[in-house]
Write an enzyme that holds these catalytic residues in place. Structure first.
Site, PDB file in Angstrom:
ATOM      1  N   LYS A  60     -26.248 -71.322 -41.683  1.00 42.00           N
ATOM      2  CA  LYS A  60     -26.305 -69.865 -41.578  1.00 42.00           C
ATOM      3  C   LYS A  60     -24.949 -69.231 -41.848  1.00 42.00           C
ATOM      4  O   LYS A  60     -24.861 -68.041 -42.094  1.00 42.00           O
ATOM      5  CB  LYS A  60     -26.820 -69.457 -40.201  1.00 42.00           C
ATOM      6  CG  LYS A  60     -25.990 -69.973 -39.038  1.00 42.00           C
ATOM      7  CD  LYS A  60     -26.742 -69.785 -37.725  1.00 42.00           C
ATOM      8  CE  LYS A  60     -26.041 -70.504 -36.588  1.00 42.00           C
ATOM      9  NZ  LYS A  60     -26.880 -70.730 -35.437  1.00 42.00           N
ATOM     10  N   LYS A  93     -14.366 -77.185 -39.455  1.00 40.39           N
ATOM     11  CA  LYS A  93     -14.150 -75.761 -39.161  1.00 40.39           C
ATOM     12  C   LYS A  93     -12.672 -75.400 -39.184  1.00 40.39           C
ATOM     13  O   LYS A  93     -12.313 -74.241 -39.385  1.00 40.39           O
ATOM     14  CB  LYS A  93     -14.768 -75.392 -37.800  1.00 40.39           C
ATOM     15  CG  LYS A  93     -16.287 -75.359 -37.826  1.00 40.39           C
ATOM     16  CD  LYS A  93     -16.853 -74.676 -36.595  1.00 40.39           C
ATOM     17  CE  LYS A  93     -18.370 -74.604 -36.643  1.00 40.39           C
ATOM     18  NZ  LYS A  93     -18.944 -73.953 -35.452  1.00 40.39           N
ATOM     19  N   LYS A 121     -24.740 -79.266 -45.823  1.00 42.50           N
ATOM     20  CA  LYS A 121     -25.921 -78.969 -45.013  1.00 42.50           C
ATOM     21  C   LYS A 121     -26.270 -77.489 -45.116  1.00 42.50           C
ATOM     22  O   LYS A 121     -25.394 -76.647 -45.317  1.00 42.50           O
ATOM     23  CB  LYS A 121     -25.722 -79.411 -43.552  1.00 42.50           C
ATOM     24  CG  LYS A 121     -24.853 -78.512 -42.736  1.00 42.50           C
ATOM     25  CD  LYS A 121     -25.063 -78.729 -41.228  1.00 42.50           C
ATOM     26  CE  LYS A 121     -24.299 -77.631 -40.501  1.00 42.50           C
ATOM     27  NZ  LYS A 121     -24.513 -77.492 -39.098  1.00 42.50           N
TER      28      LYS A 121
HETATM   29  P1  AMP Z   1     -26.270 -74.388 -34.747  1.00 41.96           P
HETATM   30  O1  AMP Z   1     -26.875 -73.413 -35.684  1.00 41.96           O
HETATM   31  O2  AMP Z   1     -25.037 -75.028 -35.283  1.00 41.96           O
HETATM   32  O3  AMP Z   1     -26.122 -73.873 -33.351  1.00 41.96           O
HETATM   33  O4  AMP Z   1     -27.318 -75.566 -34.678  1.00 41.96           O
HETATM   34  C1  AMP Z   1     -28.455 -75.520 -33.852  1.00 41.96           C
HETATM   35  C2  AMP Z   1     -29.303 -76.743 -34.040  1.00 41.96           C
HETATM   36  O5  AMP Z   1     -29.853 -76.780 -35.353  1.00 41.96           O
HETATM   37  C3  AMP Z   1     -28.540 -78.057 -33.861  1.00 41.96           C
HETATM   38  O6  AMP Z   1     -29.388 -78.982 -33.214  1.00 41.96           O
HETATM   39  C4  AMP Z   1     -28.262 -78.492 -35.261  1.00 41.96           C
HETATM   40  O7  AMP Z   1     -28.106 -79.889 -35.376  1.00 41.96           O
HETATM   41  C5  AMP Z   1     -29.527 -78.018 -35.970  1.00 41.96           C
HETATM   42  N1  AMP Z   1     -29.248 -77.762 -37.386  1.00 41.96           N
HETATM   43  C6  AMP Z   1     -28.432 -76.810 -37.904  1.00 41.96           C
HETATM   44  N2  AMP Z   1     -28.408 -76.870 -39.244  1.00 41.96           N
HETATM   45  C7  AMP Z   1     -29.234 -77.898 -39.586  1.00 41.96           C
HETATM   46  C8  AMP Z   1     -29.635 -78.466 -40.843  1.00 41.96           C
HETATM   47  N3  AMP Z   1     -29.169 -77.998 -42.010  1.00 41.96           N
HETATM   48  N4  AMP Z   1     -30.502 -79.511 -40.814  1.00 41.96           N
HETATM   49  C9  AMP Z   1     -30.979 -79.995 -39.647  1.00 41.96           C
HETATM   50  N5  AMP Z   1     -30.641 -79.508 -38.438  1.00 41.96           N
HETATM   51  C10 AMP Z   1     -29.776 -78.467 -38.407  1.00 41.96           C
END
Ligand code: AMP
Ligand code: TRP
Length: 331
Positions: free
Chosen positions: A195, A111, A192
């Site tokens: 969003k 980031k 990965k």
């Molecule tokens: P975040 O959107 O960064 O707050 O992520 C929320 C949860 O979703 C966390 O447990 C991340 O590890 C999981 N996560 C986000 N993106 C992915 C992805 N592309 N594949 C698997 N898990 C994800």
């Protein structure tokens, strides 16, 4: 009952990666564990957020939890900012952490890369996450693969605290999905699915219309071969699509290979799109009902009071161990 805690940032629309990596496991774990599922709004502001968007996204994530099947009678759903103990223990954890270990966090490095100025909040992000988890003495933390390193740091900080001030925090374990712990971008399988990607074609949002989902999957990058075979090293794109298929259909990777043997990618992608649509359509319908009903505010009020009950006791105990002079309880 063993405890589970996890959270998702309200920093944009949630994706199929969030669903497969995290939310799907939340729904399963609530049957057998005492669960706390947060909307981590304090983490979201480690990058600038427009106030109106933060409000909207916070309510939207809570509504998506409900729409996905998290039941407020079984699990506590709440906003991180509604429970002051998070910010408080977050500070205590920050004072336990070393600059060097925070500098090694790959999420921070990603980031911060190429930026002239990097927010201090982004740097101490993992110490707040450690506080989130330790405040509930969580046994298990269901997350996607990208959060493993933060979990390791949480474990280190728990050990460090326990050694320095006396045994108190439970050392949590990470809980990853067997398939799909890291869902990759549809247009670039080296990244990965996220969003925050500037290209919407790279991810499937949980609220994407069925036809948008079909289009995104039909355009998803594949190799030039035609064999539907799971091989992460040599067929990353197809392997990624197979993980999604498996998680949406309940079929194993081997069953998917057998089903599409000799058929090429066309029929596989077409069916995959229908599997994803069938998974998300009912969730989207429930989401619309939930937003229209106005029930989210009540769910969050109940969740915050359940969380507060656990968290305020733990932060008090941590402060006592560290040598803070505590105010007397009650009147
Ligand atoms: P975040 O959107 O960064 O707050 O992520 C929320 C949860 O979703 C966390 O447990 C991340 O590890 C999981 N996560 C986000 N993106 C992915 C992805 N592309 N594949 C698997 N898990 C994800
Ligand atoms: N850092 C996590 C992410 O970006 C979100 C998060 C914050 C979290 N606090 C947490 C996850 C506590 C699990 C437990 O995905």
């Amino acid at each position: 009952m063993k405890r589970v805690l996890s959270g998702i940032q309200p920093s944009g629309t949630l994706t199929l990666g969030n669903y497969i990596g995290a939310i799907k496991n939340f729904v399963e774990l609530q049957e057998t564990h005492q669960c706390f599922f947060m909307v981590v709004d304090l983490h979201a502001i480690t990058v600038p957020q427009e106030p109106a968007a933060l409000r909207e996204n916070s309510e939207a994530v809570a509504a998506l939890y409900l729409a996905a099947g998290i039941d407020p009678a079984k699990a506590s759903i709440f906003l991180q900012s509604h429970v002051p103990a998070h910010a408080e223990l977050g500070w205590l954890m920050t004072t336990l952490a070393y600059m060097g270990e925070l500098e090694r966090m790959t999420q921070f490095k990603d980031k911060a890369e190429g930026k002239d100025s990097v927010g201090a909040g982004l740097f101490v992000y993992p110490t707040l996450m450690a506080a989130d988890i330790l405040l509930y003495n969580a046994d298990l933390v269901p997350v996607g693969d990208d959060q493993k390193q933060h979990l390791e740091l949480t474990r280190d900080l728990a050990h460090r605290f326990n050694q320095r001030y006396g045994e108190m925090f439970r050392v949590p374990e990470v809980y990853l999905p067997e398939v799909g712990a890291r869902i990759m971008s549809l247009d670039d399988a080296s990244k990965k699915m996220s969003k925050s990607s500037p290209t919407p074609g790279s991810y499937i949002a949980l609220l994407d219309e069925p036809d948008v989902i079909r289009k995104k999957i039909s355009r998803a990058v594949t190799d030039s071969g035609r064999e539907v075979k799971y091989d992460e090293a040599n067929k990353r794109e197809v392997s990624n699509l197979m993980s999604i298929y498996s998680q949406c259909s309940g079929l194993s990777l081997q069953e998917i290979e057998a089903k599409y043997e000799g058929q090429g990618y066309g029929p596989f992608k077409k069916d995959l799109a229908e599997q994803v649509v069938a998974t998300l359509e009912p969730l989207q319908a429930r989401y619309r009902e939930i937003r229209a009903s106005g029930e989210v505010a009540d769910v969050l009020r109940k969740g915050a009071s359940e969380a507060e009950e656990v968290a305020s006791g733990i932060v008090r105990q941590a402060k006592e161990k560290m040598g803070f002079l505590l105010p007397k309880l009650g009147r």
